[in-house]
Scaffold this motif. Structure first.
Motif, PDB file in Angstrom:
ATOM      1  N   GLY A  59     -33.105  19.052   6.540  1.00 31.53           N
ATOM      2  CA  GLY A  59     -34.380  19.114   6.120  1.00 31.53           C
ATOM      3  C   GLY A  59     -34.991  17.620   5.932  1.00 31.53           C
ATOM      4  N   ASP A  60     -35.986  17.506   5.068  1.00 23.65           N
ATOM      5  CA  ASP A  60     -36.539  16.053   4.929  1.00 23.65           C
ATOM      6  C   ASP A  60     -36.906  15.706   3.493  1.00 23.65           C
ATOM      7  OD1 ASP A  60     -39.204  16.636   4.316  1.00 23.65           O
ATOM      8  OD2 ASP A  60     -39.611  16.897   6.443  1.00 23.65           O
ATOM      9  N   GLY A  61     -36.914  14.451   3.177  1.00 24.96           N
ATOM     10  CA  GLY A  61     -37.416  13.872   1.809  1.00 24.96           C
ATOM     11  C   GLY A  61     -38.530  14.623   1.422  1.00 24.96           C
ATOM     12  N   ILE A  62     -39.425  14.805   2.181  1.00 21.69           N
ATOM     13  CA  ILE A  62     -40.634  15.398   1.700  1.00 21.69           C
ATOM     14  C   ILE A  62     -40.428  16.729   1.046  1.00 21.69           C
ATOM     15  CG2 ILE A  62     -43.055  16.054   2.062  1.00 21.69           C
ATOM     16  CD1 ILE A  62     -42.677  13.075   2.327  1.00 21.69           C
ATOM     17  N   GLU A  63     -39.724  17.533   1.611  1.00 24.89           N
ATOM     18  CA  GLU A  63     -39.149  18.631   0.956  1.00 24.89           C
ATOM     19  C   GLU A  63     -38.430  18.699  -0.060  1.00 24.89           C
ATOM     20  OE1 GLU A  63     -38.668  21.831   4.501  1.00 24.89           O
ATOM     21  OE2 GLU A  63     -37.752  19.885   5.162  1.00 24.89           O
ATOM     22  N   VAL A  64     -37.625  17.755  -0.095  1.00 28.94           N
ATOM     23  CA  VAL A  64     -36.518  17.415  -1.262  1.00 28.94           C
ATOM     24  C   VAL A  64     -37.643  16.801  -2.645  1.00 28.94           C
ATOM     25  CG1 VAL A  64     -35.030  16.090  -2.530  1.00 28.94           C
ATOM     26  CG2 VAL A  64     -34.737  16.836  -0.022  1.00 28.94           C
ATOM     27  N   LEU A  65     -38.559  16.279  -2.455  1.00 27.60           N
ATOM     28  CA  LEU A  65     -39.390  15.864  -3.228  1.00 27.60           C
ATOM     29  C   LEU A  65     -40.446  16.924  -3.723  1.00 27.60           C
ATOM     30  CD1 LEU A  65     -41.083  13.236  -5.068  1.00 27.60           C
ATOM     31  CD2 LEU A  65     -42.512  13.161  -2.854  1.00 27.60           C
ATOM     32  N   THR A  66     -40.818  17.948  -2.782  1.00 28.31           N
ATOM     33  CA  THR A  66     -41.544  18.857  -3.321  1.00 28.31           C
ATOM     34  C   THR A  66     -40.793  19.844  -4.136  1.00 28.31           C
ATOM     35  OG1 THR A  66     -42.914  18.692  -1.167  1.00 28.31           O
ATOM     36  CG2 THR A  66     -43.040  20.978  -2.634  1.00 28.31           C
ATOM     37  N   ALA A  67     -39.531  20.021  -3.921  1.00 25.98           N
ATOM     38  CA  ALA A  67     -38.607  21.098  -4.649  1.00 25.98           C
ATOM     39  C   ALA A  67     -38.511  20.405  -6.005  1.00 25.98           C
ATOM     40  CB  ALA A  67     -37.359  21.217  -3.851  1.00 25.98           C
ATOM     41  N   MET A  68     -38.405  19.135  -6.136  1.00 28.23           N
ATOM     42  CA  MET A  68     -37.908  18.676  -7.394  1.00 28.23           C
ATOM     43  C   MET A  68     -39.167  18.719  -8.256  1.00 28.23           C
ATOM     44  SD  MET A  68     -35.831  15.122  -6.311  1.00 28.23           S
ATOM     45  CE  MET A  68     -34.252  15.152  -5.675  1.00 28.23           C
ATOM     46  N   ARG A  69     -40.274  18.483  -7.540  1.00 24.67           N
ATOM     47  CA  ARG A  69     -41.595  18.404  -8.308  1.00 24.67           C
ATOM     48  C   ARG A  69     -41.920  19.560  -9.039  1.00 24.67           C
ATOM     49  NH1 ARG A  69     -40.524  14.315  -9.803  1.00 24.67           N
ATOM     50  NH2 ARG A  69     -41.350  12.522  -9.193  1.00 24.67           N
ATOM     51  N   ARG A  70     -41.405  20.842  -8.405  1.00 26.36           N
ATOM     52  CA  ARG A  70     -41.669  21.908  -9.017  1.00 26.36           C
ATOM     53  C   ARG A  70     -41.121  22.284 -10.238  1.00 26.36           C
ATOM     54  NH1 ARG A  70     -40.293  24.306  -3.282  1.00 26.36           N
ATOM     55  NH2 ARG A  70     -42.457  24.438  -2.254  1.00 26.36           N
ATOM     56  N   LYS A  71     -39.920  21.623 -10.668  1.00 24.38           N
ATOM     57  CA  LYS A  71     -39.126  21.919 -11.760  1.00 24.38           C
ATOM     58  C   LYS A  71     -39.155  20.960 -12.698  1.00 24.38           C
ATOM     59  CE  LYS A  71     -36.091  24.209  -8.677  1.00 24.38           C
ATOM     60  NZ  LYS A  71     -34.681  24.113  -7.554  1.00 24.38           N
ATOM     61  N   VAL A  72     -38.925  19.621 -12.423  1.00 28.76           N
ATOM     62  CA  VAL A  72     -39.062  18.508 -13.399  1.00 28.76           C
ATOM     63  C   VAL A  72     -39.667  17.034 -12.831  1.00 28.76           C
ATOM     64  CG1 VAL A  72     -36.889  19.088 -14.378  1.00 28.76           C
ATOM     65  CG2 VAL A  72     -36.790  17.567 -12.566  1.00 28.76           C
ATOM     66  N   ASP A  73     -40.011  16.290 -13.658  1.00 30.60           N
ATOM     67  CA  ASP A  73     -40.724  15.093 -13.374  1.00 30.60           C
ATOM     68  C   ASP A  73     -39.859  13.893 -13.232  1.00 30.60           C
ATOM     69  OD1 ASP A  73     -43.276  16.362 -13.377  1.00 30.60           O
ATOM     70  OD2 ASP A  73     -43.199  16.074 -15.537  1.00 30.60           O
ATOM     71  N   THR A  74     -38.591  13.917 -12.712  1.00 27.85           N
ATOM     72  CA  THR A  74     -37.809  12.806 -12.403  1.00 27.85           C
ATOM     73  C   THR A  74     -38.323  11.921 -11.598  1.00 27.85           C
ATOM     74  OG1 THR A  74     -35.823  14.546 -12.318  1.00 27.85           O
ATOM     75  CG2 THR A  74     -35.416  12.198 -11.532  1.00 27.85           C
ATOM     76  N   PRO A  75     -38.447  10.569 -11.984  1.00 26.51           N
ATOM     77  CA  PRO A  75     -39.075   9.404 -11.266  1.00 26.51           C
ATOM     78  C   PRO A  75     -38.368   9.488  -9.761  1.00 26.51           C
ATOM     79  CG  PRO A  75     -38.887   8.733 -13.237  1.00 26.51           C
ATOM     80  CD  PRO A  75     -37.846  10.186 -13.292  1.00 26.51           C
ATOM     81  N   ARG A  93     -48.763  11.369  -3.182  1.00 26.12           N
ATOM     82  CA  ARG A  93     -49.931  12.734  -3.749  1.00 26.12           C
ATOM     83  C   ARG A  93     -48.998  13.784  -4.351  1.00 26.12           C
ATOM     84  NH1 ARG A  93     -53.267  12.190   1.146  1.00 26.12           N
ATOM     85  NH2 ARG A  93     -55.193  11.099   0.679  1.00 26.12           N
ATOM     86  N   ILE A  94     -47.674  13.866  -3.453  1.00 25.24           N
ATOM     87  CA  ILE A  94     -46.854  14.878  -3.934  1.00 25.24           C
ATOM     88  C   ILE A  94     -46.257  14.498  -5.419  1.00 25.24           C
ATOM     89  CG2 ILE A  94     -44.516  16.229  -3.417  1.00 25.24           C
ATOM     90  CD1 ILE A  94     -45.522  15.996  -0.530  1.00 25.24           C
ATOM     91  N   GLY A  95     -45.794  13.272  -5.547  1.00 21.96           N
ATOM     92  CA  GLY A  95     -45.333  12.837  -6.868  1.00 21.96           C
ATOM     93  C   GLY A  95     -44.193  11.699  -6.751  1.00 21.96           C
ATOM     94  N   ALA A  96     -44.265  11.148  -5.698  1.00 23.42           N
ATOM     95  CA  ALA A  96     -43.609   9.916  -5.569  1.00 23.42           C
ATOM     96  C   ALA A  96     -44.133   8.872  -6.415  1.00 23.42           C
ATOM     97  CB  ALA A  96     -43.373   9.518  -4.057  1.00 23.42           C
ATOM     98  N   ASP A  97     -43.053   7.905  -7.099  1.00 27.35           N
ATOM     99  CA  ASP A  97     -43.696   6.953  -8.042  1.00 27.35           C
ATOM    100  C   ASP A  97     -43.495   5.649  -7.195  1.00 27.35           C
ATOM    101  OD1 ASP A  97     -43.318   8.085 -11.050  1.00 27.35           O
ATOM    102  OD2 ASP A  97     -41.878   9.059  -9.791  1.00 27.35           O
ATOM    103  N   ASP A  98     -42.918   5.473  -5.980  1.00 26.99           N
ATOM    104  CA  ASP A  98     -42.922   4.319  -5.330  1.00 26.99           C
ATOM    105  C   ASP A  98     -42.427   4.477  -3.854  1.00 26.99           C
ATOM    106  OD1 ASP A  98     -43.342   1.390  -4.660  1.00 26.99           O
ATOM    107  OD2 ASP A  98     -41.892   0.642  -6.089  1.00 26.99           O
ATOM    108  N   TYR A  99     -42.665   3.567  -3.050  1.00 25.61           N
ATOM    109  CA  TYR A  99     -42.362   3.639  -1.686  1.00 25.61           C
ATOM    110  C   TYR A  99     -41.762   2.398  -0.925  1.00 25.61           C
ATOM    111  CZ  TYR A  99     -43.172   5.931   3.119  1.00 25.61           C
ATOM    112  OH  TYR A  99     -43.045   6.536   4.150  1.00 25.61           O
ATOM    113  N   VAL A 100     -40.734   2.419  -0.613  1.00 24.43           N
ATOM    114  CA  VAL A 100     -40.115   1.089  -0.203  1.00 24.43           C
ATOM    115  C   VAL A 100     -39.770   1.288   1.490  1.00 24.43           C
ATOM    116  CG1 VAL A 100     -37.994  -0.449  -0.161  1.00 24.43           C
ATOM    117  CG2 VAL A 100     -39.045   0.597  -2.477  1.00 24.43           C
ATOM    118  N   VAL A 101     -40.057   0.421   2.182  1.00 23.79           N
ATOM    119  CA  VAL A 101     -40.163   0.590   3.487  1.00 23.79           C
ATOM    120  C   VAL A 101     -38.477  -0.137   4.166  1.00 23.79           C
ATOM    121  CG1 VAL A 101     -40.710   0.405   6.110  1.00 23.79           C
ATOM    122  CG2 VAL A 101     -42.461   1.057   4.018  1.00 23.79           C
TER     123      VAL A 101
END
Length: 229
Positions: A59-75, A93-101
């Motif tokens: 899968g990918d991290g965007i899907e993981v982030l989406t699944a997490m945001r359905r349940k809790v607000d873990t940073p 937009r989905i709910g990431a708090d920061d983005y590091v490249v």
């Protein structure tokens, strides 16, 4: 007790470097390398923050982030080689708090962890959902019925609280049994009907505290939580 950081990264060398710096920064670390393992570890380890790669096996991290945001607000801090504005904006937009490249300075990542945790705690010093006389403290994981000066704290099991809190985030919405089971125990192999037992006990406890009929069955679907109490 040190904050718990979940590192979701499938490249071993990068994960090891991150883990070393994060642990030296005073945090407790758990690691996951795949999509499914990330969701499992998130439920079991209950991290205070997640470092999340986008490219993952299964899968990918965007899907993981989406699944997490359905349940809790873990940073969540995305740590990824994907450096384009569309993906970055989508993550935020989905709910990431920061983005590091990548490539990144591990010490900077540790400082970003500290900054995001400070912001998260400042924004949610006390996260409480209020529905009529019912107060749900998400951090204390407690429910209280407030009637004037009388505060009656509900004696809830972890599963009962999880169901109540999940439904309270979206009052009046009808939830299926499968949704409620997934919200409180995503890796459980229990049958959906186990939810009926939890909800029955929860309804009895609410009724005993003056909130009768706050949760109602929805025929052919599951259950709904009303605002009235």
């Amino acid at each position: 007790m040190s904050d718990r950081i979940l590192i979701v990264e499938d490249e071993r060398e990068i994960a090891e470097v991150l883990a070393l710096y994060v642990e030296n920064g005073g945090f407790t670390v758990a690691r996951a390398t795949t999509f499914q393992e990330a969701l499992r570890q998130h439920g079991q380890f209950q991290p205070d923050l997640v470092l999340l790669d986008i490219g993952l096996p299964g899968g990918d991290g965007i899907e993981v982030l989406t699944a997490m945001r359905r349940k809790v607000d873990t940073p969540v801090i995305m740590v990824t080689a994907v450096d384009d504005e569309v993906t970055k904006l989508s993550s935020l937009r989905i709910g990431a708090d920061d983005y590091v490249v990548k490539p990144f300075n591990p010490s900077e990542v540790v400082e970003r962890i500290r900054a995001v945790l400070r912001r998260a705690r400042g924004a949610s010093a006390r996260r409480v959902l209020t529905l009529g006389m019912l107060e749900i403290d998400l951090d204390a994981r407690s429910g209280t019925v407030v009637d004037g000066d009388v505060r009656n704290r509900l004696q809830l099991t972890p599963s009962e609280f999880g169901i109540l809190a999940h439904m309270a985030r979206h009052p009046r919405r009808a939830f299926s049994r499968a949704e409620l089971l997934d919200a409180v125990s995503p890796d459980s192999e229990a049958y959906d009907r186990v939810v009926d037992s939890h909800v029955s006990n929860l309804r009895q406890k609410l009724a005993a505290s003056g909130c009768a009929d706050m949760i109602e069955p929805v025929r052919g679907v599951g259950y709904r939580l009303w605002l009235d109490c």
